[in-house]
Design a protein around this motif. Structure first.
Motif, short mmCIF file in Angstrom:
data_model
loop_
_atom_site.label_atom_id
_atom_site.label_comp_id
_atom_site.label_asym_id
_atom_site.label_seq_id
_atom_site.Cartn_x
_atom_site.Cartn_y
_atom_site.Cartn_z
N GLU A 1 0.72 -1.18 -0.15
CA GLU A 1 -0.08 -0.02 -0.02
C GLU A 1 0.89 1.15 -0.07
N GLN B 1 -8.82 -1.55 -2.84
CA GLN B 1 -8.31 -1.29 -1.40
C GLN B 1 -8.13 0.21 -1.29
N ASN C 1 -9.68 2.33 2.01
CA ASN C 1 -8.78 2.74 3.06
C ASN C 1 -9.41 4.18 3.13
#
Length: 245
Positions: free
Chosen positions: A3, A142, A146
């Motif tokens: 990430e 994602q 997030n």
């Protein structure tokens, strides 16, 4: 995907959309303003490979992602700030959160019969239900998860722009940030007083207005008064935007 090497993303929506909806047309005008601002910035400011934007509407908001990972988060923060300021032009406000993660098209995970019907109709987002319709939304991965999760973890109401405290070091000094009292691991970026060449760049390339901090503060104060907002909303909004300091 790591990430830390993911594309940055901004989740931004019209603050208080459901309340505004029942009170008049400001909810739709706010969403229209947000859509128009993103369109103008994407077309006039960042239209090319490498700097281009990917914007996806989800309900009353948008998830906006970069093309690639960027070490500096200045462009991301500048975009979020410019959108927050632009919403006040029509007497509306927004709320935004900044995060990183992957962005991908997961439409291939839909049931085969739905994919087949969409292909038959020639539209991947709408399928027939006989004489009815099923409208589908993209599943983006994602990055959106997030950003939305960060917003929920703030435990703070108001028109604020948030980012993980661990990422603030990737912003230039002109971006003013304050730790949230209810969630110290999350910072609020002062979208009224922060300065950056990136913000100026967006204004210059798009020709959109860039209101002064004094004008923005007055608009926020007027918004609170007009909608009779309670201190649990107005206090954090003013505090983290540096209004009344």
């Amino acid at each position: 995907m790591d990430e830390e090497k993911g594309r940055w993303g901004i989740w931004i929506d019209v603050e208080g959309f459901s309340n505004l909806w029942s009170a008049g047309d400001l909810a739709l005008r706010g969403l229209g303003q947000l859509t128009s601002l993103i369109f103008e910035i994407g077309r006039k400011c960042y239209p090319r490979d490498g700097e281009r934007l990917f914007a996806h509407q989800v309900g009353d908001g948008f998830y906006i992602a970069s093309d690639f990972h960027e070490v500096s988060l200045d462009r991301c923060a500048a975009l979020a700030i410019f959108l927050m300021r632009g919403m006040t032009e029509i007497g509306c406000v927004a709320r935004a959160s900044i995060a990183e993660g992957d962005l991908a098209d997961y439409s291939g995970c839909r049931p085969r019969e739905v994919q087949a019907e969409a292909h038959r109709n020639g539209d991947s987002d709408v399928v027939s239900l006989g004489d009815g319709l099923m409208t589908l939304q993209a599943i983006m991965g994602q990055g959106l998860i997030n950003a939305v999760a960060l917003d929920k973890l703030t435990n703070t109401k108001g028109a604020i722009v948030t980012i993980e405290a661990a990422k603030v070091g990737r912003l230039s000094s002109g971006f003013i940030s304050r730790a949230l009292e209810e969630a110290p691991a999350i910072m609020a970026i002062d979208w009224v007083h922060s300065t950056s060449p990136r913000i100026d760049e967006i204004a210059e390339r798009t020709g959109l207005s860039s209101p002064s901090p004094e004008t923005l503060a007055r608009r926020l104060i007027d918004y609170v008064a007009q909608h009779s907002l309670q201190p649990k909303w107005s206090n954090p909004t003013f505090r983290y935007a540096g209004v009344g300091d």
